[in-house]
Design an enzyme around this catalytic site. Structure first.
Site, PDB file in Angstrom:
ATOM      1  N   SER A  55      13.908  -0.380  -1.468  1.00 26.37           N
ATOM      2  CA  SER A  55      14.204  -1.738  -1.006  1.00 26.37           C
ATOM      3  C   SER A  55      14.345  -1.827   0.511  1.00 26.37           C
ATOM      4  O   SER A  55      15.083  -1.045   1.131  1.00 26.37           O
ATOM      5  CB  SER A  55      15.520  -2.178  -1.663  1.00 26.37           C
ATOM      6  N   GLY A  56      13.695  -2.830   1.101  1.00 20.99           N
ATOM      7  CA  GLY A  56      13.821  -3.054   2.547  1.00 20.99           C
ATOM      8  C   GLY A  56      15.240  -3.472   2.895  1.00 20.99           C
ATOM      9  O   GLY A  56      15.816  -3.000   3.884  1.00 20.99           O
ATOM     10  N   LEU A  57      15.812  -4.338   2.060  1.00 19.50           N
ATOM     11  CA  LEU A  57      17.190  -4.786   2.300  1.00 19.50           C
ATOM     12  C   LEU A  57      18.145  -3.596   2.280  1.00 19.50           C
ATOM     13  O   LEU A  57      18.974  -3.424   3.175  1.00 19.50           O
ATOM     14  CB  LEU A  57      17.592  -5.805   1.215  1.00 19.50           C
ATOM     15  N   ASP A  67      18.148  -6.947   7.471  1.00 18.10           N
ATOM     16  CA  ASP A  67      16.851  -6.942   6.779  1.00 18.10           C
ATOM     17  C   ASP A  67      15.924  -7.947   7.479  1.00 18.10           C
ATOM     18  O   ASP A  67      15.457  -8.913   6.884  1.00 18.10           O
ATOM     19  CB  ASP A  67      17.091  -7.340   5.310  1.00 18.10           C
ATOM     20  N   ASP A  94       8.988  -1.367  -0.596  1.00 25.08           N
ATOM     21  CA  ASP A  94       9.042  -2.745  -0.108  1.00 25.08           C
ATOM     22  C   ASP A  94       8.508  -2.709   1.331  1.00 25.08           C
ATOM     23  O   ASP A  94       9.201  -2.284   2.254  1.00 25.08           O
ATOM     24  CB  ASP A  94      10.509  -3.193  -0.152  1.00 25.08           C
ATOM     25  N   ASP A  96       7.794  -5.168   3.267  1.00 26.35           N
ATOM     26  CA  ASP A  96       8.038  -6.446   3.961  1.00 26.35           C
ATOM     27  C   ASP A  96       6.712  -7.193   4.159  1.00 26.35           C
ATOM     28  O   ASP A  96       5.980  -7.399   3.220  1.00 26.35           O
ATOM     29  CB  ASP A  96       8.758  -6.192   5.296  1.00 26.35           C
ATOM     30  N   GLU A 123       4.833  -9.025   1.269  1.00 26.54           N
ATOM     31  CA  GLU A 123       5.145 -10.424   0.960  1.00 26.54           C
ATOM     32  C   GLU A 123       4.426 -11.349   1.927  1.00 26.54           C
ATOM     33  O   GLU A 123       4.235 -10.993   3.107  1.00 26.54           O
ATOM     34  CB  GLU A 123       6.662 -10.639   0.982  1.00 26.54           C
ATOM     35  N   LYS A 129      10.085 -10.752   9.255  1.00 29.10           N
ATOM     36  CA  LYS A 129      10.512 -11.451   8.046  1.00 29.10           C
ATOM     37  C   LYS A 129      12.029 -11.658   8.036  1.00 29.10           C
ATOM     38  O   LYS A 129      12.760 -11.054   8.829  1.00 29.10           O
ATOM     39  CB  LYS A 129      10.079 -10.660   6.801  1.00 29.10           C
ATOM     40  N   ASN A 131      15.227 -12.008   4.974  1.00 28.59           N
ATOM     41  CA  ASN A 131      15.452 -11.785   3.545  1.00 28.59           C
ATOM     42  C   ASN A 131      15.305 -13.098   2.781  1.00 28.59           C
ATOM     43  O   ASN A 131      15.731 -14.152   3.240  1.00 28.59           O
ATOM     44  CB  ASN A 131      16.851 -11.183   3.338  1.00 28.59           C
ATOM     45  N   SER A 132      14.725 -13.013   1.616  1.00 32.72           N
ATOM     46  CA  SER A 132      14.391 -14.214   0.838  1.00 32.72           C
ATOM     47  C   SER A 132      15.621 -15.024   0.427  1.00 32.72           C
ATOM     48  O   SER A 132      15.494 -16.174   0.043  1.00 32.72           O
ATOM     49  CB  SER A 132      13.618 -13.805  -0.411  1.00 32.72           C
ATOM     50  N   ARG A 167       3.270  -9.933  -2.992  1.00 34.39           N
ATOM     51  CA  ARG A 167       4.484 -10.684  -3.377  1.00 34.39           C
ATOM     52  C   ARG A 167       4.326 -12.131  -2.915  1.00 34.39           C
ATOM     53  O   ARG A 167       4.149 -12.393  -1.718  1.00 34.39           O
ATOM     54  CB  ARG A 167       5.690 -10.017  -2.720  1.00 34.39           C
ATOM     55  N   HIS A 198       8.513 -14.045  -6.718  1.00 34.66           N
ATOM     56  CA  HIS A 198       9.934 -13.996  -6.371  1.00 34.66           C
ATOM     57  C   HIS A 198      10.556 -15.378  -6.479  1.00 34.66           C
ATOM     58  O   HIS A 198       9.904 -16.384  -6.211  1.00 34.66           O
ATOM     59  CB  HIS A 198      10.099 -13.453  -4.947  1.00 34.66           C
TER      60      HIS A 198
HETATM   61  C1  SPV Z   1      14.440  -6.017  -1.087  1.00 39.91           C
HETATM   62  O1  SPV Z   1      15.018  -5.354  -1.941  1.00 39.91           O
HETATM   63  O2  SPV Z   1      14.491  -5.751   0.113  1.00 39.91           O
HETATM   64  C2  SPV Z   1      13.669  -7.184  -1.473  1.00 39.91           C
HETATM   65  C3  SPV Z   1      14.049  -7.867  -2.684  1.00 39.91           C
HETATM   66  O3  SPV Z   1      12.807  -7.580  -0.742  1.00 39.91           O
HETATM   67  S1  SPV Z   1      15.068  -9.161  -2.261  1.00 39.91           S
HETATM   68  O4  SPV Z   1      16.085  -8.682  -1.393  1.00 39.91           O
HETATM   69  O5  SPV Z   1      15.549  -9.631  -3.545  1.00 39.91           O
HETATM   70  O6  SPV Z   1      14.254 -10.178  -1.601  1.00 39.91           O
HETATM   71 MG    MG Z   2      12.778  -6.751   1.055  1.00 39.10          MG
END
Ligand code: SPV
Ligand code: MG
Length: 557
Positions: A55-57, A67, A94, A96, A123, A129, A131-132, A167, A198
């Site tokens: 995971s990027g986060l 993130d 991930d 990004d 994505e 980017k 975070n979503s 994504r 997502h």
């Molecule tokens: C991550 O895990 O970094 C993601 C998923 O991109 S989310 O944080 O749910 O967007």
């Molecule tokens: Mg991410």
């Protein structure tokens, strides 16, 4: 878990990227569990998950940054390398937005393939980017530009089975199902191996709608972070390919670390939380220490860790008033007690555990700062007992590779080196030059199957001990200096022989020569390493005066 060798993965004959592809395309719902470093990746694998979401986060948060592409792509790559090296299951990264345009992304793909990463997810947002879940307004990427990126990645991948997941963030940006489907179609046409749809809603309605409209045009992945209340069975029935638990290792660890640090700062003790933290053994197991021990046995054959037993119980009556307040092994030789010189020679040569059998004025040894940390075993009957009785006190320490030495000798380190490299179950060191040639009676005189050749090149084959005496006989070939070595088989033999002798009525009077002679009687072979001088012992005032000669003492430890 052990270290992962390339051959272990090879044995499976199926690569990580093939495994991921299989999971993405299987009819069953698959699960990827988040990890953000080598440790969490190992935990995910040992828990039984078939794949990892890098995971990027989580990686950013664990690195202490946001993130928002604050960590550079090569910094992320370094973390991924640790994760990949530590595991055998596939990793979906991930990626990004791909860290720039098509060119940056294809370079990333090439580096991921080199590190045996199974796939990457990008994505359709703009760099840098966010975070979503943190920003309401998310800037989406141009469709064509994003398709070019996917194509460039597919063209660059060295590994045919590497997956590129596209994504779709249209639902996150609030652009609706129609836009999401349009984008998904374009991305699949450009070569994407799967679509990740997502959503930040707290229910699964929009992703279920998307899936219904999309059908089975490609595998579809979801991340039920906000709509976690939806039963997993619904995702199974809807025919999704994969569920990603995207941040749960990170969130679990934050809570656990906060709990223990808050407890420690308040209570200044771990009491009450011992069972809530992993044991050190669990830590070592996860680190794969066992594999290292096995490898050391295989590759570091010569680096054995010896035990040593120092027999230092006797007073040394011949030294009269000099040993009134201390045992002879603690007599000062040029500012350092004899026993300190001996033990520092042992320490220099891979001796792991040193045990001292003390007796007379035991407190002098125990109060010495350089000796008190050694394993001191007391022979309280020292005044009425001999060497074998003392050795028997330390019988538990005669194990594995072992050195037994008198406590009143010093020798140059090369003698110990030579002893350690001499093969044999039991090897004793014999000085071919008798110290007191004139004296008819002296200790530990030996007869071997041959004399010392005087030529060290010819000495590569050890001599064999025939017998030990205290009288100067014709056939005497040297004198045991009070130093021997056993390997694990020899240690067992020695222990058993001492045990057998301990049943004798006169056991307390027996000395080391009695042990040797009994071993020989029982057809045990004792090898002899001949030396010529370069050691000394301290039995009387004459010996002591010799030992205290400046030139001598300075060249010893
Ligand atoms: C991550 O895990 O970094 C993601 C998923 O991109 S989310 O944080 O749910 O967007
Ligand atoms: Mg991410």
């Amino acid at each position: 878990m052990a270290i992962i060798h390339a051959k272990d993965i090879g044995i499976r004959k199926i690569s990580k990227s093939q495994l991921l592809k299989k999971e993405l395309n299987s009819k069953e719902l698959s699960f990827l569990m988040e990890a953000h470093n080598g440790l969490t990746a190992k935990i995910v694998e040992t828990s039984g998950f078939k794949g990892i979401w890098a995971s990027g986060l989580s990686i950013s948060t664990a690195l202490g940054v946001r993130d928002s592409n604050e960590a550079s792509w090569t910094q992320i790559l370094d973390v991924l390398e640790f994760m990949s090296d530590a595991t055998t299951i596939p990793i979906l990264v991930d990626g990004d937005t791909g860290y720039g345009n098509f060119n940056n992304f294809r370079r990333l793909v090439s580096k991921l393939c080199q590190r045996k990463i199974a796939g990457v997810c990008i994505e359709d947002k703009q760099y840098p980017k966010s975070n979503s879940f943190v920003k309401k307004y998310q800037k989406l990427a141009d469709i064509d530009e994003f398709c070019g990126k996917i194509q460039a990645g597919k063209d660059m991948q060295d590994d045919d089975n590497f997956s590129i997941v596209a994504r779709v963030e249209a639902l996150i940006a609030g652009w609706g199902i129609g836009e999401a489907i349009k984008r998904a179609e374009a991305y699949c046409k450009a070569g994407a191996d799967a679509i990740l749809i997502h959503s930040s809603k707290d229910n699964a309605n929009e992703i279920l709608k998307f899936k219904k409209e999309w059908g089975n045009k490609s595998p579809v992945i979801i991340i039920p972070t906000t709509y976690h209340k939806t039963p997993t069975n619904i995702f199974k029935k809807a025919g999704f390919s994969t569920v990603i638990w995207a941040n749960h290792s990170l969130r679990a660890s934050i809570k656990a670390i906060q709990d223990v640090t808050n407890h420690l700062i308040k209570k200044e003790s771990i009491k009450g939380l011992e069972n809530k933290i992993s044991s050190l053994n669990e830590v070592f197991e996860l680190a794969g220490n066992d594999e290292l021990y096995e490898a050391e046995k295989k590759y570091l054959l010569e680096k054995k860790n010896y035990n040593a037993i120092v027999l230092a119980a006797s007073r040394g009556h011949q030294l009269k008033h000099l040993t009134k307040n201390k045992p002879k092994c603690m007599l000062d030789i040029q500012g350092k007690p004899l026993l300190e010189r001996l033990t520092s020679t042992l320490k220099k040569d891979n001796i792991g555990k040193i045990s001292i059998v003390s007796g007379y004025k035991n407190n002098v040894i125990e109060n010495n700062n350089n000796l008190s940390n050694l394993n001191i075993i007391q022979n309280k009957d020292h005044a009425k007992t001999g060497e074998l009785f003392s050795l028997n006190k330390s019988a538990d320490e005669i194990k594995d590779d072992c050195i037994v030495t008198y406590g009143d000798i010093v020798f140059r380190k090369y003698i110990l080196d030579a002893l350690l490299s001499t093969k044999g179950e039991i090897v004793i060191v014999v000085d071919a030059l008798l110290k007191n040639k004139g004296k008819k009676s002296q200790k530990d005189l030996v007869i071997c199957d041959r004399e010392f050749t005087g030529n060290y090149l010819l000495e590569s084959k050890p001599a064999i001990l025939k017998s030990v005496h205290n009288e100067l006989k014709k056939k005497i070939t040297g004198q045991w200096i009070g130093l021997l070595k056993t390997n694990s088989k020899g240690s067992k033999i020695l222990r058993n022989q001492i045990h057998a002798l301990s049943k004798n009525k006169n056991f307390k009077n027996l000395a080391m020569p009695d042990l040797f002679n009994n071993l020989i009687k029982n057809k045990i072979k004792i090898n002899v390493l001949y030396i010529a001088g370069q050691w000394l012992d301290v039995n009387d005032a004459f010996d002591l005066a010799e030992a205290r000669k400046v030139s001598w003492a300075k060249s010893f430890n």
